[in-house]
Scaffold this motif. Structure first.
Motif, PDB file in Angstrom:
ATOM      1  N   GLU A 268      62.855  39.226  36.882  1.00  0.00           N
ATOM      2  CA  GLU A 268      61.804  39.963  35.385  1.00  0.00           C
ATOM      3  C   GLU A 268      60.728  39.156  36.376  1.00  0.00           C
ATOM      4  O   GLU A 268      60.961  38.262  37.060  1.00  0.00           O
ATOM      5  N   LYS A 269      59.661  40.134  36.376  1.00  0.00           N
ATOM      6  CA  LYS A 269      58.424  39.380  36.696  1.00  0.00           C
ATOM      7  C   LYS A 269      57.833  38.325  35.702  1.00  0.00           C
ATOM      8  O   LYS A 269      58.114  38.125  34.189  1.00  0.00           O
ATOM      9  N   PRO A 270      57.748  36.904  36.454  1.00  0.00           N
ATOM     10  CA  PRO A 270      57.399  36.268  35.421  1.00  0.00           C
ATOM     11  C   PRO A 270      56.036  36.620  34.403  1.00  0.00           C
ATOM     12  O   PRO A 270      55.018  37.458  34.420  1.00  0.00           O
ATOM     13  N   ARG A 271      55.761  36.466  32.698  1.00  0.00           N
ATOM     14  CA  ARG A 271      54.854  37.023  31.665  1.00  0.00           C
ATOM     15  C   ARG A 271      54.643  35.124  31.558  1.00  0.00           C
ATOM     16  O   ARG A 271      55.063  34.201  31.027  1.00  0.00           O
ATOM     17  N   LEU A 272      53.329  36.165  31.584  1.00  0.00           N
ATOM     18  CA  LEU A 272      52.194  34.764  30.510  1.00  0.00           C
ATOM     19  C   LEU A 272      52.312  35.478  29.475  1.00  0.00           C
ATOM     20  O   LEU A 272      51.632  35.809  28.435  1.00  0.00           O
ATOM     21  N   HIS A 273      52.321  33.923  28.553  1.00  0.00           N
ATOM     22  CA  HIS A 273      51.398  34.331  26.944  1.00  0.00           C
ATOM     23  C   HIS A 273      50.502  33.675  26.831  1.00  0.00           C
ATOM     24  O   HIS A 273      49.937  32.473  27.261  1.00  0.00           O
TER      25      HIS A 273
ATOM     26  N   GLU B 151      43.433  39.681  34.936  1.00  0.00           N
ATOM     27  CA  GLU B 151      45.074  40.181  35.021  1.00  0.00           C
ATOM     28  C   GLU B 151      45.392  39.940  34.129  1.00  0.00           C
ATOM     29  O   GLU B 151      46.092  41.546  33.436  1.00  0.00           O
ATOM     30  N   HIS B 152      44.562  40.483  32.266  1.00  0.00           N
ATOM     31  CA  HIS B 152      44.586  40.277  31.429  1.00  0.00           C
ATOM     32  C   HIS B 152      43.507  41.205  30.305  1.00  0.00           C
ATOM     33  O   HIS B 152      44.650  41.604  29.164  1.00  0.00           O
TER      34      HIS B 152
END
Length: 149
Positions: free
Chosen positions: A4-9, A68-69
């Motif tokens: 999985e692509k790393p996700r940022l919280h 990015e977000h």
């Protein structure tokens, strides 16, 4: 995909409630403390460069996270602040009654212990620094052999 692509919280808890950029705040405090103790023009220049680097990183980091977000980061940015406690004082952020539970975590404890250890080690660091005669690009310095002088 297998990985999985790393996700940022985007967190708004812990130290981020107090300041969105704790490393910059730490650098400001560290620089101010060392400048007040040493007070030389070299120290002033070094601290100005270090603080400038962190201020640039704050600007660039926020810009990158927003790119990015998008709206998710803008929402976090509206509820937090760069300067310590400003979002809390403005009412954009609140400290829960058990806020200390957010701060008593392994990374924070490790950083606090390392900071205290470095503080306690200062006499040994200063004693070691006193043994150094010449460093850098000065006659008789450690780089003379490398530069063919």
């Amino acid at each position: 995909a297998a990985v999985e692509k790393p996700r940022l919280h985007l967190w708004e808890t812990g130290v981020i409630r107090i300041t969105r950029h704790p490393q910059m705040v730490g650098q400001l405090l560290w620089s101010a403390a060392h400048l007040s103790m040493v007070g030389s023009s070299f120290t002033a220049l070094t601290m100005a460069l270090l603080v400038g680097h962190h201020l640039f990183a704050v600007w660039h980091g926020d810009r990158r996270l927003e790119a990015e977000h998008g709206d998710a980061f803008r929402a976090v940015k509206e509820r937090t602040s760069v300067w310590p406690f400003l979002a809390i004082l403005d009412g954009r952020q609140t400290l829960p009654p058990d806020y200390y539970k957010e701060l008593v975590r392994a990374p924070y404890v490790l950083i606090a212990a390392g900071t205290l250890a470095a503080y306690k080690a200062h006499p040994y660091m200063q004693a070691g620094a006193a043994l150094v005669r010449n460093t850098g690009l000065v006659p008789g310095g450690v780089l003379d052999g490398l530069l063919g002088e």
